[in-house]
Design an enzyme around this catalytic site. Structure first.
Site, PDB file in Angstrom:
ATOM      1  N   LYS A 136     -12.365  -0.960   1.441  1.00 58.69           N
ATOM      2  CA  LYS A 136     -11.729  -0.114   0.641  1.00 58.69           C
ATOM      3  C   LYS A 136     -12.516  -0.342  -0.746  1.00 58.69           C
ATOM      4  O   LYS A 136     -13.490   0.627  -0.960  1.00 58.69           O
ATOM      5  CB  LYS A 136     -10.175  -0.465   0.471  1.00 58.69           C
ATOM      6  N   SER A 184       0.664  -1.175   0.094  1.00 56.65           N
ATOM      7  CA  SER A 184      -0.165  -0.045  -0.187  1.00 56.65           C
ATOM      8  C   SER A 184       0.924   1.369   0.043  1.00 56.65           C
ATOM      9  O   SER A 184       0.364   2.264  -0.276  1.00 56.65           O
ATOM     10  CB  SER A 184      -0.944   0.051   1.016  1.00 56.65           C
ATOM     11  N   HIS A 240      -5.575  -4.438  -0.937  1.00 52.12           N
ATOM     12  CA  HIS A 240      -5.433  -3.501  -1.599  1.00 52.12           C
ATOM     13  C   HIS A 240      -5.731  -3.697  -3.240  1.00 52.12           C
ATOM     14  O   HIS A 240      -5.376  -2.869  -4.202  1.00 52.12           O
ATOM     15  CB  HIS A 240      -4.261  -2.615  -1.735  1.00 52.12           C
TER      16      HIS A 240
END
Length: 402
Positions: free
Chosen positions: A243, A184, A212
């Protein structure tokens, strides 16, 4: 002692300030910032993890409203004691299908999923050695650290070093390799295929953090392992719902027996109140929707490429490994904080400074996370602000890149 500890963070320039922002439904990435003086100021969020804007998507909000009206606010207990609902089971089924696994297990966050799973595995595999990438997320590090078992740290993405460590240990000892698909802070990719090759050669399990990447890569949003056709070679996949999916929660996807064992032995699962049904419903709707919305994924990647191209055009030190994460290196905690403060107060642009211990000292940065709803106007405003600050303010270009 508390005062001294906090003051040391101020002196080093890495005291973390929470920015009071109010998201406005349907307006993301635009929000309202309450300034220290109480005045409200419009801002554009450039550091959010709602990568695809799904936290504002109609299908997610409708699913959450429906579940809220049907069930009320909370789940009413842990998963073991009255806290498992049809919404939790539906979400786990969606996640298992997403990753091509026989089962999935839902946690309140991906941090807890990593910590609970990695700290529990040595109970299930006595003598287990965990081989962990040096740049793994804090949640993975914590899970490995406190599991009471043996660990080996291999240099970041260094497959040759990993091989040396594996070869040095007893072939009969249980082994697990823990690593990430997208890291990340730099936005680089883990060598999944090469690590799976080593795992097969040395008889090791594989544990892949796709936090991610889920929702954003692969033909159905299954992550980098799906994109590269490697999901069947990974034993345990960790992901988040907070996310790309725009809601909250974390999970692992694995074989039914593995998920059953973690469910039965992990304190972080057993003793935690389960997610509210409305959250589970919204997450399930988001996962299901993104399995078929390739256009949104494509738009996300396009905006990331445009932003990196524009930043490079200014001559800014951008790290570009081809992912959607866009770090601009500053290299000093005080300068990084000041850049963040000035972007916010003078230009209405919110990007949080990234300092030690999240990244090594000397690699402090501003990390931008473009989304499909960061359009030309938002990108133009950001580029203009950065160009002005980098070239003309007290933090001149030489200072910042020196």
């Amino acid at each position: 002692m508390l005062s001294d500890a906090i003051e040391s963070l101020h002196v080093e320039g890495r005291y973390r300030t929470f920015i009071d922002i109010e998201r406005e439904r349907g307006q993301y990435p635009h929000a309202v910032w309450t300034r220290p003086d109480g005045e409200k100021q419009p801002v554009t969020v450039w550091c959010g993890n709602d990568y695809l804007g799904m936290g504002q998507h109609r299908v997610v909000l409708e699913a959450m409203h429906e579940a809220l009206e049907a069930t009320g606010a909370g789940s009413g207990g842990t998963r073991n004691i009255s806290g498992t609902t049809v919404y939790h089971k539906r979400l786990e089924a969606e996640l298992a299908d997403l990753h091509g696994k026989g089962s999935a297990l839902l946690f309140t966050s991906a941090y807890i999923a990593n910590d609970a799973t990695l700290s529990t595995l040595p109970k299930l595999f006595p003598g287990l050695i965990i081989y962990s990438d040096a740049l793994n997320h804090a949640s993975m590090i914590e899970g490995v650290r406190r599991n009471g078992g043996a660990k080996r740290i291999f240099r970041h993405n260094d497959v040759a070093h990993l091989r040396e460590l594996l070869a040095a240990d007893d072939p009969a000892t249980p082994k697990l390799i823990a690593f990430e698909s997208v890291y990340s802070m730099d936005g680089d990719f883990g060598p999944i295929a090469e690590i799976c090759d080593l795992a097969e050669e040395f008889g090791a399990l594989t544990y892949l953090d796709e936090v991610h990447a889920v929702g954003m890569y692969g033909p159905r949003g299954g992550g980098i392992a799906e994109r590269d056709g490697l999901m069947d070679r990974v034993d345990i996949i960790n992901g988040t719902l907070a996310k790309a999916y725009g809601v909250m929660g974390g999970y692992i996807a694995a074989s039914p027996m593995m998920c059953d064992a973690i469910r039965s032995y992990a304190p972080g699962f057993i003793f935690t109140t389960s997610l509210p049904p409305a959250v589970a419903a919204g997450a399930a709707a988001s996962v299901a929707h993104l399995k078929s919305d390739q256009a949104l994924r494509d738009a996300h990647q396009t905006q990331a490429r445009i932003l990196k191209l524009r930043l490079k055009g200014l001559g800014l030190p951008v790290i570009d490994h081809g992912s959607h994460i866009v770090p601009v290196m500053v290299g000093d905690p005080v300068h990084t904080q000041k850049m963040s403060d000035m972007l916010l107060s003078e230009h209405g642009i919110y990007v949080q400074p990234i300092n030690f211990p999240t990244v090594p000292r000397g690699t402090e940065r501003l990390r931008f996370t473009p989304s499909p709803v960061h359009g030309p106007a938002e990108i133009d405003a950001l580029i203009s602000a950065l160009d002005s600050l980098w070239a003309h303010c007290a933090l001149n270009r030489a200072d910042l890149t020196g």
